[in-house]
Design a protein around this motif. Structure first.
Motif, PDB file in Angstrom:
ATOM      1  N   ARG A 109      -0.102  -2.692  -5.285  1.00 40.49           N
ATOM      2  CA  ARG A 109      -1.361  -3.270  -4.819  1.00 40.49           C
ATOM      3  C   ARG A 109      -1.862  -2.575  -3.555  1.00 40.49           C
ATOM      4  O   ARG A 109      -1.083  -1.961  -2.819  1.00 40.49           O
ATOM      5  N   LYS A 110      -3.160  -2.706  -3.339  1.00 38.68           N
ATOM      6  CA  LYS A 110      -3.753  -2.255  -2.089  1.00 38.68           C
ATOM      7  C   LYS A 110      -3.647  -3.372  -1.052  1.00 38.68           C
ATOM      8  O   LYS A 110      -3.765  -4.553  -1.385  1.00 38.68           O
ATOM      9  N   THR A 111      -3.452  -2.997   0.200  1.00 34.74           N
ATOM     10  CA  THR A 111      -3.258  -4.005   1.238  1.00 34.74           C
ATOM     11  C   THR A 111      -4.558  -4.717   1.592  1.00 34.74           C
ATOM     12  O   THR A 111      -4.533  -5.877   2.011  1.00 34.74           O
ATOM     13  N   GLU A 112      -5.699  -4.044   1.426  1.00 40.57           N
ATOM     14  CA  GLU A 112      -6.955  -4.637   1.884  1.00 40.57           C
ATOM     15  C   GLU A 112      -7.713  -5.388   0.790  1.00 40.57           C
ATOM     16  O   GLU A 112      -8.758  -5.954   1.045  1.00 40.57           O
ATOM     17  N   THR A 113      -7.186  -5.400  -0.438  1.00 41.60           N
ATOM     18  CA  THR A 113      -7.865  -6.092  -1.522  1.00 41.60           C
ATOM     19  C   THR A 113      -6.868  -6.674  -2.501  1.00 41.60           C
ATOM     20  O   THR A 113      -5.770  -6.146  -2.668  1.00 41.60           O
ATOM     21  N   ALA A 114      -7.259  -7.790  -3.136  1.00 42.78           N
ATOM     22  CA  ALA A 114      -6.395  -8.430  -4.127  1.00 42.78           C
ATOM     23  C   ALA A 114      -6.730  -7.994  -5.544  1.00 42.78           C
ATOM     24  O   ALA A 114      -6.128  -8.459  -6.500  1.00 42.78           O
ATOM     25  N   THR A 115      -7.679  -7.090  -5.694  1.00 43.30           N
ATOM     26  CA  THR A 115      -8.089  -6.617  -7.014  1.00 43.30           C
ATOM     27  C   THR A 115      -6.993  -5.790  -7.657  1.00 43.30           C
ATOM     28  O   THR A 115      -6.321  -4.999  -6.981  1.00 43.30           O
ATOM     29  N   ASP A 116      -6.790  -5.969  -8.967  1.00 46.82           N
ATOM     30  CA  ASP A 116      -5.805  -5.171  -9.690  1.00 46.82           C
ATOM     31  C   ASP A 116      -6.305  -3.750  -9.870  1.00 46.82           C
ATOM     32  O   ASP A 116      -7.502  -3.517 -10.103  1.00 46.82           O
ATOM     33  N   HIS A 117      -5.378  -2.789  -9.776  1.00 43.01           N
ATOM     34  CA  HIS A 117      -5.718  -1.375  -9.928  1.00 43.01           C
ATOM     35  C   HIS A 117      -4.719  -0.716 -10.878  1.00 43.01           C
ATOM     36  O   HIS A 117      -3.571  -1.148 -10.970  1.00 43.01           O
TER      37      HIS A 117
END
Length: 321
Positions: free
Chosen positions: A136-144
């Motif tokens: 995950r990215k630290t600044e967003t909860a969006t899945d990538h």
């Protein structure tokens, strides 16, 4: 009189000076004796950080209190504290103290923020279990979409940022990381896999004279062949994975373990053996019939004697008439 009073005052003054000198020396000896060992260089977000509080005057690990920014955060009986999966918010001034020894100087823990974090099990996992990794990215909860790596080798892609390793084995143990396009790589996380050999022994104490069955099982093995040990001394093998100890005694008490083909070994279990209750009168289950017979015979004897005395007493009574 004046000379005597003056001598007393001088003596008291000398004693006060001596006490202050001794206190100063003791303070010099203890000052700076407590040290906080922490990383010298910045750590990455997601890493595990271990702090150690020790007394230079002692080789024994002592109970220590840990503080962050002057706020108590942990008390450890071993002198160690681990921050799992450290975050930017863990950055700050740390110190510790040991009762009776003093306080350490403060130490700055610097944490470098990472744009990508790999979430993986903190504790060891068992062979045969399934393990889910999340990138995950630290600044967003969006899945990538994320690529996953073990020992630096690509092992798969998670289109929702997750990947599951089914039925992990010892070969899966090691450094893991993930990568998100345009965001970069995560710090490495270590996956620990424990051998799936378990020795099943009685949890509660067993009584002398009973039989105890030890069961060695392995989630990964195709064979049930197992070898058993007591206090690290070989005591027997079994093709079924079971070993029965017949009519155990106090001497059977100890540490037991087992291993299977390939050298995989279980953790050690303690077998607690208790003496038969009321051993002095041998009140064991296999001797209850004998004890019951003796009790009935004793009661019958007492009744017979009482009846005999009663008959004799009546006989004498009629003779007197």
């Amino acid at each position: 009189m004046e000379d005597t009073a003056l001598c007393i005052r001088l003596l008291l003054f000398i004693l006060l000076l001596l006490a202050a000198h001794i206190h100063h020396n003791n303070a010099e000896k203890t000052a700076g004796s407590v040290l906080l060992e922490s990383p010298l260089f910045p750590v990455m977000e997601g890493d595990d950080v271990t702090l150690r509080c020790r007394n230079k005057m002692s080789l024994i690990n002592l109970t220590a209190n840990f503080y962050k920014d002057d706020v108590l955060i942990s008390c450890s009986a071993t002198g160690y504290m681990t921050i799992h999966s450290v975050m930017k918010s863990d950055e700050g001034l740390y110190k510790c103290n040991i009762s009776g020894a003093g306080e350490s100087p403060v130490s700055w823990l610097s944490v470098i923020a990472s744009a990508v974090i790999l979430d993986s099990p903190i504790h060891p996992v068992m062979e045969g279990d399934s393990v889910t990794l999340r990138c995950r990215k630290t600044e967003t909860a969006t899945d990538h979409i994320a690529d996953f790596y073990s020992h630096g080798i690509y092992i798969g892609t998670g289109y929702n940022g997750e990947m599951t390793i089914h039925s992990v084995s010892k070969s899966d143990e090691g450094p893991l990381k993930c990568s998100i396009s345009g965001a970069g790589d995560s710090p490495e996380r270590w996956l620990t896999v424990t051998v799936a050999v378990i020795l099943e022994t009685p949890v509660l104490p067993v009584i002398e004279g009973e039989s105890v069955t030890l069961h060695c099982r392995n989630k990964m093995a195709t064979s049930n062949m197992a070898h058993f040990y007591k206090n690290d001394i070989f005591i027997g093998s079994s093709f079924t994975g079971n070993l029965t100890l017949q009519s155990i005694t106090k001497s059977d008490e100890g540490r037991y373990k087992c291993n299977v083909s390939g050298g995989q070994e279980s953790a050690q279990n303690w077998l607690d053996v208790r003496e038969c209750p009321n051993k002095a009168i041998q009140l064991c289950s296999d001797q209850l019939p004998v004890l019951l017979y003796l009790f009935v015979r004793t009661v019958a004897t007492i009744l017979w004697v009482a009846l005999l005395l009663l008959v004799l007493r009546k006989h004498h009574y009629y003779q007197d008439w």
